[in-house]
Design a protein around this motif. Structure first.
Motif, PDB file in Angstrom:
ATOM      1  N   ILE A   1      12.242  96.145 -23.681  1.00 14.58           N
ATOM      2  CA  ILE A   1      13.540  95.683 -24.174  1.00 14.58           C
ATOM      3  C   ILE A   1      13.541  95.396 -25.668  1.00 14.58           C
ATOM      4  O   ILE A   1      14.597  95.168 -26.256  1.00 14.58           O
ATOM      5  CB  ILE A   1      13.984  94.421 -23.422  1.00 14.58           C
ATOM      6  N   TRP A   2      12.375  95.417 -26.323  1.00 16.73           N
ATOM      7  CA  TRP A   2      12.295  94.927 -27.700  1.00 16.73           C
ATOM      8  C   TRP A   2      12.690  95.958 -28.743  1.00 16.73           C
ATOM      9  O   TRP A   2      12.957  95.605 -29.890  1.00 16.73           O
ATOM     10  CB  TRP A   2      10.891  94.403 -27.977  1.00 16.73           C
ATOM     11  N   ALA A   3      12.726  97.234 -28.388  1.00 17.07           N
ATOM     12  CA  ALA A   3      13.028  98.272 -29.372  1.00 17.07           C
ATOM     13  C   ALA A   3      14.416  98.102 -29.979  1.00 17.07           C
ATOM     14  O   ALA A   3      14.659  98.496 -31.114  1.00 17.07           O
ATOM     15  CB  ALA A   3      12.900  99.653 -28.729  1.00 17.07           C
ATOM     16  N   SER A   4      15.333  97.504 -29.227  1.00 13.84           N
ATOM     17  CA  SER A   4      16.709  97.343 -29.709  1.00 13.84           C
ATOM     18  C   SER A   4      17.103  95.870 -29.832  1.00 13.84           C
ATOM     19  O   SER A   4      18.283  95.554 -29.929  1.00 13.84           O
ATOM     20  CB  SER A   4      17.678  98.054 -28.757  1.00 13.84           C
ATOM     21  N   ALA A   5      16.107  94.972 -29.858  1.00 17.39           N
ATOM     22  CA  ALA A   5      16.380  93.536 -29.773  1.00 17.39           C
ATOM     23  C   ALA A   5      17.196  93.006 -30.939  1.00 17.39           C
ATOM     24  O   ALA A   5      17.944  92.035 -30.788  1.00 17.39           O
ATOM     25  CB  ALA A   5      15.064  92.761 -29.680  1.00 17.39           C
TER      26      ALA A   5
ATOM     27  N   GLN B   1      10.774  86.004 -17.767  1.00 20.36           N
ATOM     28  CA  GLN B   1       9.329  86.106 -17.977  1.00 20.36           C
ATOM     29  C   GLN B   1       9.011  86.557 -19.398  1.00 20.36           C
ATOM     30  O   GLN B   1       8.118  86.006 -20.062  1.00 20.36           O
ATOM     31  CB  GLN B   1       8.715  87.087 -16.976  1.00 20.36           C
ATOM     32  N   LEU B   2       9.737  87.549 -19.877  1.00 22.27           N
ATOM     33  CA  LEU B   2       9.488  88.082 -21.214  1.00 22.27           C
ATOM     34  C   LEU B   2       9.824  87.058 -22.296  1.00 22.27           C
ATOM     35  O   LEU B   2       9.071  86.891 -23.267  1.00 22.27           O
ATOM     36  CB  LEU B   2      10.291  89.366 -21.421  1.00 22.27           C
ATOM     37  N   LEU B   3      10.936  86.366 -22.141  1.00 26.90           N
ATOM     38  CA  LEU B   3      11.305  85.360 -23.130  1.00 26.90           C
ATOM     39  C   LEU B   3      10.352  84.174 -23.101  1.00 26.90           C
ATOM     40  O   LEU B   3      10.064  83.575 -24.141  1.00 26.90           O
ATOM     41  CB  LEU B   3      12.742  84.907 -22.904  1.00 26.90           C
TER      42      LEU B   3
ATOM     43  N   PRO C   1       8.424  90.523 -30.362  1.00 23.01           N
ATOM     44  CA  PRO C   1       7.528  91.675 -30.360  1.00 23.01           C
ATOM     45  C   PRO C   1       8.065  92.830 -31.203  1.00 23.01           C
ATOM     46  O   PRO C   1       9.275  93.009 -31.346  1.00 23.01           O
ATOM     47  CB  PRO C   1       7.450  92.057 -28.880  1.00 23.01           C
ATOM     48  N   ALA C   2       7.147  93.604 -31.755  1.00 19.76           N
ATOM     49  CA  ALA C   2       7.531  94.745 -32.576  1.00 19.76           C
ATOM     50  C   ALA C   2       8.282  95.779 -31.744  1.00 19.76           C
ATOM     51  O   ALA C   2       8.087  95.880 -30.527  1.00 19.76           O
ATOM     52  CB  ALA C   2       6.290  95.383 -33.200  1.00 19.76           C
ATOM     53  N   GLU C   3       9.128  96.538 -32.416  1.00 18.76           N
ATOM     54  CA  GLU C   3       9.896  97.567 -31.714  1.00 18.76           C
ATOM     55  C   GLU C   3       8.989  98.564 -31.008  1.00 18.76           C
ATOM     56  O   GLU C   3       9.345  99.116 -29.969  1.00 18.76           O
ATOM     57  CB  GLU C   3      10.803  98.297 -32.704  1.00 18.76           C
ATOM     58  N   SER C   4       7.786  98.774 -31.544  1.00 14.81           N
ATOM     59  CA  SER C   4       6.877  99.761 -30.974  1.00 14.81           C
ATOM     60  C   SER C   4       6.349  99.348 -29.604  1.00 14.81           C
ATOM     61  O   SER C   4       5.786 100.164 -28.890  1.00 14.81           O
ATOM     62  CB  SER C   4       5.699  99.998 -31.926  1.00 14.81           C
TER      63      SER C   4
END
Length: 273
Positions: free
Chosen positions: A229-233, A252-254, A222-225
């Motif tokens: 947890i994705w903003a710093s992935a 769940q997210l993965l 997913p995009a950082e926006s």
């Protein structure tokens, strides 16, 4: 499909459910050992049915093979490098499987103390501690950086109940060219899909996969926006995500990311995260 499992069943989490049957179309991810890998890397490995560890590639000091960037709990923009001091018996020609941890006791102690300093106040510290303990065991079993880094990745995947198979590239015969070798490895494990990271798409020669009837997915997170947890992935170790949302939510997210990427390959309507 040849079997050479390093870890094929969760060893750190007692609450893992029985795995679902693996799909008939097998997805493979091929990656170098990374010390406590970034979430973007972990997501790709989690989406795979088979992961192949490139344990016989050249050791690179400026890569993530022996180091991880820890994000501060509550402020992932505040980071610190955690690195294992390396001794290279063959100099720059040393492959990661032969690179040794220099000052192993000191490195072991620093790894444990720094991660505890960053994440001990998390409500999910027991899960993080299990991952750290499994990694520390590798210090006692081997003095090799690749083995310690691989143990850290295996421990994270085990904590998230990943049910795939792990194989070592050194156990599989393959060609010399970069794309040729990846295609050979994917074919040897019976893969029908190759999960390719953003960096790999810049050099990959797809003919080595199409000739083997292997589809290539440019793996996406997913995009950082989208936040959470994705903003710093792509910047910090997945330990931060584990400490922030816990193993159940992270699983769940993965799983959602894995389903989305499989949907791209199967040409189904994309699902949302």
């Amino acid at each position: 499909m040849p079997h050479s499992n390093v870890s094929s069943s969760p060893a750190t989490t007692a609450s893992c459910p029985s795995p679902d049957p693996r799909p008939s179309s097998a997805a493979v991810a091929i990656h170098q050992p990374n010390l406590f890998p970034r979430l973007s890397t972990l997501a790709k490995l989690y989406a795979a049915d088979v992961r192949i560890v490139l344990d016989d590639v050249q050791f690179t000091r400026r890569d993530y093979q022996h180091r991880a960037r820890l994000g501060q709990l509550g402020d992932p923009a505040c980071t610190q490098w955690l690195s294992l001091a390396a001794h290279l018996p063959a100099g720059r020609a040393t492959v990661i499987g032969e690179a040794l941890v220099a000052e192993p006791e000191r490195s072991r102690r620093r790894l444990a103390l720094l991660i505890e300093q960053y994440y001990r106040h998390s409500r999910y510290w027991p899960a993080v501690a299990r991952v750290v303990d499994a990694t520390l065991t590798a210090f006692d079993a081997t003095g090799r950086i690749g083995a310690v880094a691989e143990a850290s990745t295996t421990a994270l995947l085990d904590e998230l109940c990943w049910s795939g198979q792990t194989m070592l590239s050194s156990d599989l015969p393959s060609g010399n060219g970069r794309s040729e070798r990846l295609g050979d490895l994917a074919g040897l494990v019976g893969a029908t899909t190759y999960l390719c990271g953003t960096g790999g798409m810049s050099y990959l020669e797809p003919e080595y996969f199409t000739s083997r009837n292997i589809g290539v997915i440019p793996f996406r997170t997913p995009a950082e926006s989208t936040g959470e947890i994705w903003a710093s992935a792509r910047r910090i170790s997945a330990l931060w995500a584990l400490a922030t949302v816990g193993p159940q939510r992270l699983t769940q997210l993965l799983s959602a990311v894995a389903a989305f990427n499989r949907g791209l390959f199967d040409l189904r309507p994309p699902t949302t995260y």
